[in-house]
Design an enzyme around this catalytic site. Structure first.
Site, PDB file in Angstrom:
ATOM      1  N   ASP A  65      -9.437  15.520  -5.852  1.00 48.19           N
ATOM      2  CA  ASP A  65     -10.011  15.290  -7.167  1.00 48.19           C
ATOM      3  C   ASP A  65     -10.062  13.773  -7.381  1.00 48.19           C
ATOM      4  O   ASP A  65      -9.526  12.989  -6.590  1.00 48.19           O
ATOM      5  CB  ASP A  65      -9.220  16.013  -8.269  1.00 48.19           C
ATOM      6  CG  ASP A  65     -10.098  16.263  -9.501  1.00 48.19           C
ATOM      7  OD1 ASP A  65     -11.175  15.647  -9.593  1.00 48.19           O
ATOM      8  OD2 ASP A  65      -9.712  17.062 -10.364  1.00 48.19           O
TER       9      ASP A  65
HETATM   10  C1  BGC Z   1     -12.341  16.752 -12.469  1.00 46.62           C
HETATM   11  C2  BGC Z   1     -13.034  17.595 -11.425  1.00 46.62           C
HETATM   12  C3  BGC Z   1     -14.438  17.095 -11.191  1.00 46.62           C
HETATM   13  C4  BGC Z   1     -14.370  15.634 -10.809  1.00 46.62           C
HETATM   14  C5  BGC Z   1     -15.715  15.025 -10.505  1.00 46.62           C
HETATM   15  C6  BGC Z   1     -12.460  15.284 -12.173  1.00 46.62           C
HETATM   16  O1  BGC Z   1     -12.004  14.506 -13.235  1.00 46.62           O
HETATM   17  O2  BGC Z   1     -10.989  17.142 -12.555  1.00 46.62           O
HETATM   18  O3  BGC Z   1     -13.034  18.945 -11.812  1.00 46.62           O
HETATM   19  O4  BGC Z   1     -15.064  17.849 -10.218  1.00 46.62           O
HETATM   20  O5  BGC Z   1     -13.776  14.909 -11.872  1.00 46.62           O
HETATM   21  O6  BGC Z   1     -16.496  14.894 -11.607  1.00 46.62           O
END
Ligand code: BGC
Length: 720
Positions: free
Chosen positions: A250
């Site tokens: 993430d």
């Molecule tokens: C979130 C993810 C997301 C990623 C990209 C993160 O802050 O937890 O679920 O896919 O950002 O946007």
């Protein structure tokens, strides 16, 4: 791979974001140069054919090895056509419909140059304070696993032959939905048994359905952050469950291992992540900055790098990008596909299926013969709220609001429409109450549209108070005080705590955030053009103090008894929820006959068993639980019939009930159907005392009914 330098390999393991300004897409300084040098193998948040083609050309034409980029994006519940939020969709219990909306989302995304969605989120959660429950499939593992499978299939399809699907990404691995106290990113701490029984299966269901990628979570699990958790990534995910795709972190979650107190600096965090099996670093640039040095110093084996690069390049091959890097870049297709009329219809269909009728005193709904309708509340006119959080490239001003949908109907002369906001979603301003009450008093029925703003759910949107924000409840109280019938329409991303409304509103409709076509879909429900059929997939608490509250709890040594003191209870609140898991009403009624259990012995059993005593079955038998359901009302309707099981005595204690099956049936008025559930010992397995996954002989209750509380039961016995 033989041609690649170590830097180029690490480049494939690096994922960066682009941005979207008011004038269109932008890219941060240095990233185009990174692509040119082969230091970045994938991008996210870059979409539209024009922009992705531009970036792809840099990678393919200007980098030394011409390796194409992958473009990812959070297509969570739609790209431009926005469907109901995933929690809402889960309330349909309609797997084919969920697969279909994921497929449409994928088609639009693929037509806009994308190869990869960061979805589905399959985090099981019993924590409504956590803002991200709106992205998931609810609190139950069994249903959540089926939804994970359906959505992966929808996004990915059978293959990429037509460049009209995208890779799925199961997230957030693992246990992200169980943060202590519901605060996003908070510590997760649970036994391995609970992890394996409750939280792990949805991710694995997504993996078994073929998800090509998986995302690590921000949280730690048993003291180890997921992005450095070798046990989780290598042992559980790859070795035990055969995951072959690539693992992405993430957003900056490798870097965050320093804050966790697991790594002394970014460089060490990168080593821990690479050694734990993380293939791609999202936005942290840790691999880019430090991994070469770590490999050269012998702290990360070259094999780890090669494995990661092989997995990432394999995905690029499967997407067909080595054959044609621009196969997802067709302007004509983009124009025809994105936000098409057919997709609007699909969005409306899914919204119909996702709306839950929670209360309907004296059949106030559907609205018939109402001359004057007062549509009140801060969420009635603001269509932009309907898209909810994580709405991809969705545009709020393209959503059709409830007010617009009601105005369309009013134009036909069916009724006179009065409208007032009354107040804002949050804040303390009651200046609009007067106008709202004035209009309410002139009406035959009041529709109060209240709830959360879309910013109040989603990531980093935990709430400590799940009542209606601002002075919305005060507004509803005054509307109720007019004595006119009040329908409360809720828009929100999680179970709310609304005991006063549950008691005093005459009807309550939980619409969640219903997407682009939300307004017309809600109007169809309220006016009876669609008979609601959805049922809750998360328990609604009566009070904040009950949280976490979920249906599949344990019995304890002192089970709940509201009439005595020394048992597991509150002094000031019943244990029961406001609305239980699996609950939802229809405009018609269904009668359940008695539950009938029969045992079918395996025909090919080598040593025939003596005929069973009716309630006994062996591991090779199938138990049939059948029940006849009749539509006893005046309208056609759909019912979601639910099967629960309780294992009465185990080598470790078992929940008082666990969902093991469901069937959604449609019945004309007066019609009946017998629903049959087949149960085998396989479905009764769990992690027993010695951590083997098996069914234990002994007594079980088989329970069937319309929700997790109104259940009939029969006892059966599994024999060795
Ligand atoms: C979130 C993810 C997301 C990623 C990209 C993160 O802050 O937890 O679920 O896919 O950002 O946007």
């Amino acid at each position: 791979m033989a041609l690649m330098t170590l830097e180029e390999k690490i480049g494939q393991m690096t994922l960066f974001t682009t941005d979207w300004g008011s004038t269109g897409p932008t890219i941060r300084e240095g990233y185009e140069e990174d692509i040119r040098k082969g230091n970045c193998g994938a991008l996210f948040n870059s979409h539209t054919v024009a922009f992705t083609r531009h970036l792809q050309e840099i990678a393919v034409k200007e980098s030394r090895l011409h390796i194409p980029l992958i473009f990812g994006y959070d297509v969570i519940h739609g790209y431009k056509t926005i469907f109901p939020v995933p929690l809402a969709e889960s309330c349909s219990w309609d797997l084919a419909a969920m697969e279909n909306t994921a497929a449409i989302a994928a088609k639009e995304a693929a037509a806009a140059g994308l190869h990869w969605t960061f979805a589905p989120m399959v985090d099981i959660s019993r924590e409504p304070r956590w803002g991200r429950v709106m992205e998931g499939g609810g609190e139950d593992t069994y249903l959540g696993s089926l939804i994970a499978e359906a959505r992966v299939k929808g996004f990915q399809g059978a293959n990429f032959d037509h460049a009209d699907r995208v890779m799925a990404c199961i997230k957030h691995f693992a246990g992200y939905g169980a943060p202590i106290a519901g605060r996003d990113y908070n510590t997760v701490d649970m036994t391995e048994r609970t992890f394996r029984d409750i939280y792990l299966p949805t991710y694995i269901a997504g993996v078994k359905a073929g998800a090509m990628t998986i995302m690590t979570s921000f949280n730690e699990l048993d003291g180890v952050p997921s992005s450095g958790n070798k046990w989780l990534l290598e042992d559980v995910l790859r070795k035990e469950n055969g995951f072959h795709g690539f693992i992405v972190t993430d957003y900056t979650s490798i870097n965050e291992m320093v804050n966790h107190g697991y790594s002394k600096d970014d460089a060490q965090a990168g080593e821990q992540a690479a050694n734990a099996g993380v293939d791609m670093d999202m936005q942290g640039a840790v691999y880019q900055r430090f991994l070469k040095n770590s490999v050269e110093a012998g702290r990360v084996p070259m094999q780890k790098i090669d494995d990661a690069v092989r997995r990432i390049l394999t995905a690029k091959f499967e997407l067909g990008l080595f054959k044609d890097p621009y196969r997802f870049c067709n302007v004509q297709r983009e124009k025809e596909t994105v936000f098409s009329a057919a997709h609007q219809q699909a969005a409306k269909d899914m919204a119909h299926k996702s709306i839950v009728l929670l209360k309907n005193e004296n059949n106030l709904l559907p609205l018939t013969n109402k001359k004057t309708i007062a549509l009140i509340g801060p969420l009635a006119a603001d269509g932009s709220q309907l898209i909810g959080p994580w709405s991809g490239a969705g545009e709020g001003d393209k959503c059709v609001s409830m007010l617009t949908a009601f105005q369309e109907r009013a134009k036909k002369g069916e009724f006179t429409l009065l409208h007032a906001n009354g107040t804002d979603i949050s804040g303390t301003d009651k200046k609009g109450f007067g106008e709202a009450l004035e209009k309410a008093k002139q009406s035959d029925v009041i529709i109060a549209v209240v709830g959360e703003s879309k910013e109040m759910s989603g990531e980093a949107a935990a709430r400590a108070d799940l009542g209606l924000p601002g002075v919305q409840q005060a507004l509803v109280e005054e509307l109720v005080a007019t004595g006119k019938p009040v329908v409360v329409v809720l828009m929100n991303g999680r179970p709310l705590v609304i005991p006063w409304i549950a008691e005093h509103a005459n009807a309550i409709v939980e619409t969640w955030w219903t997407g682009t076509q939300g307004g017309p879909a809600i109007a169809d429900i309220l006016f009876g053009d669609y008979n609601p059929s959805a049922k809750l997939t998360m328990t609604f608490p009566r009070s904040m103090g009950q949280i976490p509250i979920f249906y599949n709890q344990k019995n304890t040594g002192r089970p709940y008894d509201p009439n005595s003191k020394w048992n597991t209870r509150y002094l000031d609140e019943p244990n029961t929820p406001q609305y239980p898991f699996g609950y939802g009403l229809s405009y018609t009624t269904f009668a359940y006959d008695s539950l009938v259990i029969t045992i079918q012995q395996k025909a090919s059993a080598s040593t025939p068993r003596p005929p069973s005593k009716g309630e006994e079955f062996s591991v090779t038998d199938t138990v049939h639980a059948s029940i006849k359901i009749t539509n006893t009302g005046k309208r056609a309707g759909e019912e979601i019939v639910q099967l629960y099981v309780r294992d009465l005595v185990g080598s470790v204690t078992r929940p008082v009930k666990e969902l093991k099956g469901f069937k959604k049936i449609k019945l004309e008025p007066g019609a009946s159907q017998t629903v049959v559930f087949n149960i085998t010992a396989d479905q009764l397995r769990f992690y027993s005392a010695d951590m083997t996954f098996k069914a234990e002989p002994g007594d079980f209750w088989i329970m069937v009914g319309p929700d997790s509380e109104r259940l009939q039961k029969k006892q059966i016995r599994l024999v060795e």
